[in-house]
Scaffold this motif. Structure first.
Motif, PDB file in Angstrom:
ATOM      1  N   ARG A   1       0.812  -1.214   0.000  1.00 43.58           N
ATOM      2  CA  ARG A   1       0.000   0.000   0.000  1.00 43.58           C
ATOM      3  C   ARG A   1       0.851   1.273   0.000  1.00 43.58           C
ATOM      4  O   ARG A   1       0.499   2.266  -0.654  1.00 43.58           O
ATOM      5  CB  ARG A   1      -0.954  -0.001   1.200  1.00 43.58           C
ATOM      6  CG  ARG A   1      -2.052  -1.051   1.105  1.00 43.58           C
ATOM      7  CD  ARG A   1      -2.912  -1.064   2.363  1.00 43.58           C
ATOM      8  NE  ARG A   1      -2.118  -1.387   3.541  1.00 43.58           N
ATOM      9  CZ  ARG A   1      -2.502  -1.164   4.784  1.00 43.58           C
ATOM     10  NH1 ARG A   1      -3.676  -0.579   5.020  1.00 43.58           N
ATOM     11  NH2 ARG A   1      -1.732  -1.513   5.808  1.00 43.58           N
ATOM     12  N   GLY A   2       1.964   1.263   0.712  1.00 42.46           N
ATOM     13  CA  GLY A   2       2.837   2.435   0.714  1.00 42.46           C
ATOM     14  C   GLY A   2       3.419   2.715  -0.661  1.00 42.46           C
ATOM     15  O   GLY A   2       3.448   3.870  -1.115  1.00 42.46           O
TER      16      GLY A   2
ATOM     17  N   ALA B   1       0.660   4.064  -2.856  1.00 44.92           N
ATOM     18  CA  ALA B   1       0.377   5.468  -2.546  1.00 44.92           C
ATOM     19  C   ALA B   1       1.426   6.385  -3.164  1.00 44.92           C
ATOM     20  O   ALA B   1       1.110   7.468  -3.677  1.00 44.92           O
ATOM     21  CB  ALA B   1       0.320   5.670  -1.036  1.00 44.92           C
ATOM     22  N   SER B   2       2.683   5.960  -3.148  1.00 48.37           N
ATOM     23  CA  SER B   2       3.738   6.757  -3.780  1.00 48.37           C
ATOM     24  C   SER B   2       3.502   6.870  -5.283  1.00 48.37           C
ATOM     25  O   SER B   2       3.671   7.951  -5.871  1.00 48.37           O
ATOM     26  CB  SER B   2       5.110   6.124  -3.512  1.00 48.37           C
ATOM     27  OG  SER B   2       5.416   6.147  -2.136  1.00 48.37           O
TER      28      SER B   2
ATOM     29  N   ARG C   1      -2.608   4.614   0.940  1.00 50.97           N
ATOM     30  CA  ARG C   1      -1.793   3.909   1.929  1.00 50.97           C
ATOM     31  C   ARG C   1      -2.616   3.500   3.152  1.00 50.97           C
ATOM     32  O   ARG C   1      -2.398   2.439   3.741  1.00 50.97           O
ATOM     33  CB  ARG C   1      -0.627   4.800   2.380  1.00 50.97           C
ATOM     34  CG  ARG C   1       0.288   4.156   3.421  1.00 50.97           C
ATOM     35  CD  ARG C   1       1.408   5.086   3.834  1.00 50.97           C
ATOM     36  NE  ARG C   1       0.925   6.298   4.504  1.00 50.97           N
ATOM     37  CZ  ARG C   1       0.903   7.511   3.952  1.00 50.97           C
ATOM     38  NH1 ARG C   1       1.342   7.698   2.721  1.00 50.97           N
ATOM     39  NH2 ARG C   1       0.448   8.552   4.616  1.00 50.97           N
ATOM     40  N   GLU C   2      -3.570   4.344   3.558  1.00 51.22           N
ATOM     41  CA  GLU C   2      -4.277   4.136   4.822  1.00 51.22           C
ATOM     42  C   GLU C   2      -5.493   3.230   4.697  1.00 51.22           C
ATOM     43  O   GLU C   2      -5.905   2.609   5.683  1.00 51.22           O
ATOM     44  CB  GLU C   2      -4.692   5.494   5.396  1.00 51.22           C
ATOM     45  CG  GLU C   2      -3.485   6.362   5.784  1.00 51.22           C
ATOM     46  CD  GLU C   2      -3.856   7.812   6.017  1.00 51.22           C
ATOM     47  OE1 GLU C   2      -5.059   8.139   5.882  1.00 51.22           O
ATOM     48  OE2 GLU C   2      -2.942   8.606   6.308  1.00 51.22           O
TER      49      GLU C   2
END
Length: 218
Positions: A123-124, A127-128, A137-138
């Motif tokens: 997810r990180g 998100a990037s 990401r959240e």
């Protein structure tokens, strides 16, 4: 059977075994619920802030079925498609789903299951690739829609590209309304680096990412 035939058979068997090991069956989707279409339309709002609660595997399967699930013989799906050619593919970036390890998955409508493509929480990274949008990401999960344009452009030429984008809109709205009906919320995301999303979600070179839909609890 000569040596080449034996190698081919063994390779096929190995591929089938690997496929089974990486397959996650989804619970049967429900076709009736307590929330009417009218109520879901009234309550639908873009949600960019989520609680820490995980989604259930049943909820995850229902969201993917809403996007591209089979609803009738002949392979007809929940979202309309020009010429019933179905150029869309649905992917899942999962971080917090009960009974589903974090990873990247591909939804297979004909089997109503998930094919695991990568382990770990991406997810990180996603998100990037989505230009730093924190909700990607959240959110516990993000549903991604991609298109294989050749499936539809072969019949409709350049106009088929437009039809595929229209179909992605139909499927995305299905996901958002289904999220409301489940007491969840989501938001469509169109700003992202195409090649980055393609790489993170393990899409093939012919699959073009069209839309990301983070979904979570309010």
């Amino acid at each position: 059977m000569d040596r080449r035939d034996l190698i081919a058979v063994l390779g096929l068997a190995h591929g089938m075994e690997a496929d089974v090991q990486n397959t996650i069956p989804l619970p049967k989707p429900r076709t009736e619920g307590p929330v009417s279409v009218e109520r879901a339309l009234l309550l639908r709002r873009s949600l960019r802030s989520y609680s820490r609660g995980a989604l259930t595997l049943e909820e995850m399967g229902q969201l993917l079925w809403a996007a591209q699930g089979i609803t009738a013989g002949g392979g007809y799906r929940t979202a309309p498609s020009a010429g019933a050619l179905y150029p869309l593919e649905a992917y899942l970036c999962a971080g917090r789903v009960d009974r589903l390890p974090a990873g990247v998955y591909k939804y297979r409508p004909d089997r109503h299951d998930l094919l695991r493509l990568a382990d770990g929480d991406s997810r990180g990274d996603l998100a990037s690739a989505a230009l730093g949008q924190a909700w990607v990401r959240e959110a516990p999960v993000t549903v991604a829609l991609a298109a294989v344009f050749r499936r539809i452009a072969g019949r409709y030429q350049q106009r088929g590209i437009r039809y595929a984008w229209m179909e992605a809109g139909h499927a995305a709205q299905n996901v958002l309304l289904q999220a409301v009906a489940l007491g969840l919320g989501g938001v469509p995301v169109g700003a992202f680096d195409d090649r980055g999303v393609q790489r993170i979600l393990r899409m093939s070179s012919e699959e073009e990412p069209l839309c990301l839909i983070p979904v979570g609890r309010k």
